[in-house]
Design a protein around this motif. Sequence first.
Motif, PDB file in Angstrom:
ATOM      1  N   MET A   1      61.731  39.427  54.542  1.00  0.00           N
ATOM      2  CA  MET A   1      60.436  38.489  54.224  1.00  0.00           C
ATOM      3  C   MET A   1      60.651  38.410  52.667  1.00  0.00           C
ATOM      4  N   ALA A   2      60.750  37.475  51.880  1.00  0.00           N
ATOM      5  CA  ALA A   2      61.116  36.726  50.800  1.00  0.00           C
ATOM      6  C   ALA A   2      59.347  36.022  49.948  1.00  0.00           C
ATOM      7  N   ILE A   3      59.086  36.777  48.484  1.00  0.00           N
ATOM      8  CA  ILE A   3      57.994  36.971  48.354  1.00  0.00           C
ATOM      9  C   ILE A   3      57.975  35.612  48.303  1.00  0.00           C
ATOM     10  N   GLN A   4      56.531  34.816  48.500  1.00  0.00           N
ATOM     11  CA  GLN A   4      56.403  33.447  48.253  1.00  0.00           C
ATOM     12  C   GLN A   4      55.031  32.734  47.409  1.00  0.00           C
ATOM     13  N   GLN A   5      54.109  33.758  46.948  1.00  0.00           N
ATOM     14  CA  GLN A   5      53.140  33.436  46.325  1.00  0.00           C
ATOM     15  C   GLN A   5      52.870  34.167  45.335  1.00  0.00           C
ATOM     16  N   LEU A   6      52.801  34.361  43.481  1.00  0.00           N
ATOM     17  CA  LEU A   6      51.696  35.628  43.051  1.00  0.00           C
ATOM     18  C   LEU A   6      50.937  34.713  42.610  1.00  0.00           C
ATOM     19  N   THR A   7      50.050  36.063  42.120  1.00  0.00           N
ATOM     20  CA  THR A   7      48.603  36.104  41.808  1.00  0.00           C
ATOM     21  C   THR A   7      47.870  37.265  40.935  1.00  0.00           C
ATOM     22  N   ASN A   8      47.532  37.419  40.206  1.00  0.00           N
ATOM     23  CA  ASN A   8      46.749  38.126  39.210  1.00  0.00           C
ATOM     24  C   ASN A   8      44.845  38.786  39.786  1.00  0.00           C
ATOM     25  N   GLN A   9      44.801  40.004  39.964  1.00  0.00           N
ATOM     26  CA  GLN A   9      43.692  40.345  40.004  1.00  0.00           C
ATOM     27  C   GLN A   9      42.935  41.106  38.741  1.00  0.00           C
ATOM     28  N   VAL A  10      41.948  40.631  38.330  1.00  0.00           N
ATOM     29  CA  VAL A  10      40.951  41.282  37.067  1.00  0.00           C
ATOM     30  C   VAL A  10      40.257  41.692  37.042  1.00  0.00           C
ATOM     31  N   ASP A  11      40.260  43.181  37.439  1.00  0.00           N
ATOM     32  CA  ASP A  11      38.486  43.257  37.053  1.00  0.00           C
ATOM     33  C   ASP A  11      38.258  44.584  36.048  1.00  0.00           C
ATOM     34  N   ASP A  12      37.163  44.962  35.925  1.00  0.00           N
ATOM     35  CA  ASP A  12      37.151  45.848  34.307  1.00  0.00           C
ATOM     36  C   ASP A  12      36.524  47.366  35.522  1.00  0.00           C
ATOM     37  N   ASN A  13      37.013  47.137  36.974  1.00  0.00           N
ATOM     38  CA  ASN A  13      37.241  48.448  37.251  1.00  0.00           C
ATOM     39  C   ASN A  13      38.338  48.614  37.986  1.00  0.00           C
ATOM     40  N   PRO A  14      38.741  49.860  38.455  1.00  0.00           N
ATOM     41  CA  PRO A  14      40.088  49.880  38.146  1.00  0.00           C
ATOM     42  C   PRO A  14      40.258  49.811  40.611  1.00  0.00           C
ATOM     43  N   GLY A  15      41.551  49.275  40.451  1.00  0.00           N
ATOM     44  CA  GLY A  15      41.398  48.267  42.192  1.00  0.00           C
ATOM     45  C   GLY A  15      43.458  48.995  42.266  1.00  0.00           C
ATOM     46  N   PRO A  16      43.458  48.251  42.663  1.00  0.00           N
ATOM     47  CA  PRO A  16      43.154  46.400  43.357  1.00  0.00           C
ATOM     48  C   PRO A  16      42.137  46.607  44.214  1.00  0.00           C
ATOM     49  N   GLY A  17      41.674  46.050  44.275  1.00  0.00           N
ATOM     50  CA  GLY A  17      40.592  45.021  45.892  1.00  0.00           C
ATOM     51  C   GLY A  17      41.431  45.326  46.706  1.00  0.00           C
ATOM     52  N   TYR A  18      40.718  44.684  47.920  1.00  0.00           N
ATOM     53  CA  TYR A  18      41.436  44.350  48.687  1.00  0.00           C
ATOM     54  C   TYR A  18      40.615  42.867  49.289  1.00  0.00           C
ATOM     55  N   GLN A  19      42.045  41.621  48.649  1.00  0.00           N
ATOM     56  CA  GLN A  19      42.037  40.632  49.332  1.00  0.00           C
ATOM     57  C   GLN A  19      42.998  39.714  49.611  1.00  0.00           C
ATOM     58  N   PRO A  20      42.630  40.176  51.205  1.00  0.00           N
ATOM     59  CA  PRO A  20      43.326  39.080  52.297  1.00  0.00           C
ATOM     60  C   PRO A  20      43.591  37.710  51.609  1.00  0.00           C
ATOM     61  N   PRO A  21      44.854  37.223  51.666  1.00  0.00           N
ATOM     62  CA  PRO A  21      45.700  37.596  52.329  1.00  0.00           C
ATOM     63  C   PRO A  21      47.405  38.109  51.193  1.00  0.00           C
ATOM     64  N   TRP A  22      46.349  38.251  50.263  1.00  0.00           N
ATOM     65  CA  TRP A  22      46.991  39.373  48.865  1.00  0.00           C
ATOM     66  C   TRP A  22      47.407  40.966  49.396  1.00  0.00           C
ATOM     67  N   ASP A  23      49.034  41.284  49.354  1.00  0.00           N
ATOM     68  CA  ASP A  23      48.939  42.857  48.924  1.00  0.00           C
ATOM     69  C   ASP A  23      49.014  43.049  47.811  1.00  0.00           C
ATOM     70  N   PHE A  24      48.820  43.748  46.446  1.00  0.00           N
ATOM     71  CA  PHE A  24      49.061  44.240  44.957  1.00  0.00           C
ATOM     72  C   PHE A  24      49.715  44.913  44.996  1.00  0.00           C
ATOM     73  N   LEU A  25      50.575  45.300  43.967  1.00  0.00           N
ATOM     74  CA  LEU A  25      51.163  46.051  43.399  1.00  0.00           C
ATOM     75  C   LEU A  25      49.916  47.146  42.681  1.00  0.00           C
ATOM     76  N   LEU A  26      50.674  48.251  42.841  1.00  0.00           N
ATOM     77  CA  LEU A  26      49.779  49.280  42.703  1.00  0.00           C
ATOM     78  C   LEU A  26      49.512  50.235  40.902  1.00  0.00           C
ATOM     79  N   VAL A  27      50.471  49.574  39.946  1.00  0.00           N
ATOM     80  CA  VAL A  27      50.265  49.744  38.676  1.00  0.00           C
ATOM     81  C   VAL A  27      49.561  48.687  37.993  1.00  0.00           C
ATOM     82  N   ASP A  28      48.407  48.441  37.723  1.00  0.00           N
ATOM     83  CA  ASP A  28      47.377  48.066  36.084  1.00  0.00           C
ATOM     84  C   ASP A  28      48.819  48.566  34.845  1.00  0.00           C
ATOM     85  N   THR A  29      48.477  46.329  35.157  1.00  0.00           N
ATOM     86  CA  THR A  29      49.834  46.055  33.569  1.00  0.00           C
ATOM     87  C   THR A  29      48.732  46.654  31.856  1.00  0.00           C
ATOM     88  N   ASN A  30      47.671  47.309  32.271  1.00  0.00           N
ATOM     89  CA  ASN A  30      47.327  47.486  31.505  1.00  0.00           C
ATOM     90  C   ASN A  30      47.384  49.175  31.302  1.00  0.00           C
TER      91      ASN A  30
END
Length: 155
Positions: A1-30
């Motif tokens: 399967m291919a990647i269909q959509q991309l997004t970002n999750q932004v928070d003041d606390n470490p995560g990423p948080g659970y947000q179906p239907p999204w999966d997240f890379l585990l590396v913080d861009t900061n």
Amino acid sequence: MAIQQLTNQVDDNPGPGYQPPWDFLLVDTNTGVGGKYIYIGYTLGDRNPVTSVDFIAYDEAQRNPPPGWHWTGQDLKEGAGGRFIYMVWKNDESGKQPITALQLLPTQQSKPPAISGYEPINQDLNQGAGGPYIWPYYSTTIPMQKKQEAVLLKK
């Protein structure tokens, strides 16, 4: 399967948080530079796949993506200083292979090291902010690693 959509999750606390239907890379861009905790999210599927992805650094905030590209508009360095860095992508380009995986590699190496099956994107996501180099990569042959979900606490 291919990647269909991309997004970002932004928070003041470490995560990423659970947000179906999204999966997240585990590396913080900061990673290593403070600021907001920012994660890259994706969905997988077979229709309208992402066929190009890039990260572009600017000296000032941007209001629109480059012509022909999609984006979330999220500065991946929010709160950390340095360059304004944005993730951009294109879907379903004729003659291009679908992107099947993304990964981010924090490292002390000033050039992206080779990773078998992945193509480096030559943009340090910590450019101008200090900290480790964060090199993005994509693959058109390796599938994303399936995340194992676990219910830790049921209310």
